[in-house]
Enzyme design. Structure first.
Site, PDB file in Angstrom:
ATOM      1  N   GLU A 293       0.890  -1.176   0.000  1.00  0.00           N
ATOM      2  CA  GLU A 293       0.000   0.000   0.000  1.00  0.00           C
ATOM      3  C   GLU A 293       0.914   1.208   0.000  1.00  0.00           C
ATOM      4  O   GLU A 293       1.764   1.343   0.885  1.00  0.00           O
ATOM      5  CB  GLU A 293      -0.925  -0.025   1.221  1.00  0.00           C
ATOM      6  N   CYS A 329      -1.708   8.720   4.539  1.00  0.00           N
ATOM      7  CA  CYS A 329      -1.720   8.394   3.118  1.00  0.00           C
ATOM      8  C   CYS A 329      -3.039   8.835   2.497  1.00  0.00           C
ATOM      9  O   CYS A 329      -3.130   9.111   1.317  1.00  0.00           O
ATOM     10  CB  CYS A 329      -1.521   6.909   2.929  1.00  0.00           C
TER      11      CYS A 329
END
Ligand code: NAD
Length: 545
Positions: A293, A329
């Protein structure tokens, strides 16, 4: 030995504690903050359950008071990584045969310890080491970590119960083996819970792990290891090797035993690791699973009908863009607003941003702490300088940075006349939000612009009252975000409710904290058992002509 179809407890999301004045949790957290601020601990490697001191050390410092050293960390080099791989391979013999109930019990016990005695410890270490406020630490280090542990156990049970059909006299079943080899887990600085989930999710499925935390988050990662040890995780199941990314990564990716990589961090690092795995492909005894990720350039997109909910839009930009200094993020880092809304939004946003207090996270009045380190401070400062040069860019709010005591950057909003300005396209990972004002008549074209402006596709939000506008945004931005929000900020995904991950340059989208992620850590074996095997080789068609 247990006979019985044992069921794991049904998980519920851990309640977020408020830390209001005079609350018990606040007193406990303040105590832990005082204690940790007055000590300097030594963090060794953990290989096969043994503490290893290499003598090559680095320091963990408070981002908001960078003169203050919290810990001295021993760093691994290639030889210790090789020892950690050996320890993982050895521990695997027993761990991969340990019944699920026993594996699950260890992680459920860890969740319980974290909900109680370890809660202030993990929260305080996250606040001091990573500069999170009490609330940001609570939703990450405590609640999300606990949720990962409890929900993953329930997802593993569900995965194991997925079994093939059988026909008469045949019994088919699936053995959800761990992967061949070991798993390399590499975590980012920004979430303590990710540091916990990356090694524990594969370990829950019977794998053993070599775990490298981010250098700037070693303090909280050290306490995660202490927590797991106390919960009863056997030696060698997770081997802890802090150190330089390239040194640890290089040695681990060179091993023929590499079975998988569980990574979260920047796109560039993950792409580098993928390349190395590609170059080494003929060495491995199996095809390593690559789960990563990575970066994001997350958006908030307002439709003209959002004018009626201006306050919700403004708050979503403030919380989504500046909580934890924009270092999520999922943080909102670009905004698209129609001209009709901008006229009213601009003064309100400027006012809200001006109110935000930035400072030491141990002072609970502050909304934001410091950015993680000098490199991050320099990086965001260079974008602020770019904005100050003018041209296509104009600073609407913020724009100040002060490095004297901590790596402090005021929340900054920059309006860009060019929707392809670098500030609208590149991940900056700091409290800097770019904003583009579009003509009301160009909603569809601007949705398409938003879809194409950045290589990432992690999170995004649309704000509108008009249902048709929401449907159009959901359609046009279908591949622009793996987590899409309607009338909500693009941050704050909750395990069990919004499984998290994105595609394009944002990652392999294996949805952390879900069954989809656990699937990557098993290598199923199908067993067919014949209850009445044939005793003659011939078939009826072979009878007389
Ligand atoms: P980073 O890529 O700098 O570091 C991540 C980890 O990789 C660290 O442990 C680092 O030491 C290690 N590393 C560095 N070079 C390496 C190499 N050559 N081989 C092996 N490991 C290496 O990222 P960061 O600054 O810690 O975290 C911020 C980034 O993480 C941002 O890009 C953010 O978007 C991303 N992130 C993504 C998600 C998500 O779910 N998509 C979640 C959190 C953070």
């Amino acid at each position: 030995m247990i006979h019985g179809n044992v069921r794991v407890p049904t998980p519920k999301n851990e309640l977020v504690l408020a830390y209001a004045p005079a609350s018990r949790e606040r007193d406990e957290l303040k105590d832990a903050l005082r204690r940790m601020s007055s000590e300097r601990i030594e963090v060794p490697l953990q290989i096969g359950g043994k503490a290893v001191r290499t003598g090559r050390t680095s320091e963990v410092r408070m981002p908001h008071r960078h003169s203050h050293v919290l810990a001295t960390v021993h760093e691994a080099e290639a030889s210790q990584v090789e020892q950690a791989i050996d320890a993982a391979m050895q521990a695997k013999q027993e761990w991969s045969r340990t019944p699920f109930v026993e594996r699950a019990a260890i992680f459920l016990r860890a969740a319980e310890l974290l909900a109680t005695r370890y809660r202030p410890i993990l929260n305080a270490s996250t606040m001091l080491g990573q500069s999170k406020t009490a609330h940001q630490a609570e939703i990450d280090a405590a609640c999300e970590s606990i949720d990962f542990l409890r929900f993953n156990v329930a997802y593993a049970e569900r995965l194991y119960s997925e079994q093939p059909d059988s026909s008469p006299q045949i019994w088919n079943y699936m053995d959800y083996r761990p992967l061949d080899g070991f798993v390399l887990a590499v975590s980012p600085f920004n979430f303590t819970s990710i540091g916990l989930n990356l090694p524990t999710a594969p370990a829950l499925m019977g794998n053993t792990v070599v775990y490298k935390p981010a250098s700037t988050a070693v303090l909280s990662a050290y306490f995660v290891m202490e927590l797991l040890r106390e919960a009863g995780l056997p030696p060698g199941v997770i081997n802890f090797v802090p150190g330089k990314g390239s040194a640890v990564g290089g040695a681990a990716l060179a091993s023929p035993e590499l079975g998988g990589v569980h990574f979260t961090g920047s796109t560039a690092v993950f792409q580098g690791m993928w390349k190395t795995v590609g170059e080494n492909i003929t060495r491995y005894r199996q095809y390593p699973r690559l789960v990563g990720e990575t970066g994001g350039k997350d958006f908030v997109f307002a439709h003209p009908s959002a004018a009626e909910d201006l306050e919700a839009l403004a708050v979503a930009i403030v919380r989504g863009g500046y909580e934890y200094q924009g270092q999520k993020c999922s943080a909102c880092s670009r905004v698209y607003v129609p001209e009709s809304v901008w006229a009213k939004l601009k003064p309100r946003l400027s006012e809200l941003i001006g109110e935000l207090q930035v400072g030491d996270v141990a002072d609970f009045r502050n909304f934001m702490g410091a950015v993680i380190d000098e490199a991050s401070f320099r990086n965001v400062s260079s974008y602020i300088e770019l904005a100050k040069k003018g041209g296509d860019a104009a600073i609407v709010a913020g724009g100040e940075a002060d490095r004297r005591e901590g790596w402090f950057v005021r929340p900054t909003l920059v309006q860009l006349a060019n929707p392809r300005h670098r500030i609208m396209c590149e991940e900056i990972f700091a409290p800097l939000v770019g904003l583009y004002v579009y003509p009301d008549s160009r909603y569809l074209e601007t949705l398409r612009e938003c879809d194409q402006a950045a290589p990432y596709a992690l999170t995004g939000a649309v704000f509108a009252r008009d249902r048709k506008a929401i449907a159009l945004a959901a359609q046009e931005l279908r591949h622009a975000a793996g987590n899409f929000y309607v009338n909500d900020k693009p941050t704050g995904a909750v395990v069990g409710q919004q499984p998290f991950g994105g595609s394009r340059a944002s990652g392999t989208n294996d949805k952390a904290g879900s069954l989809l992620n656990l699937v990557r850590w098993v290598s199923p074996r199908v067993i067919k058992e014949n209850l009445a095997p044939p005793t003659a080789y011939g078939y009826p068609f072979m009878g007389a002509e």
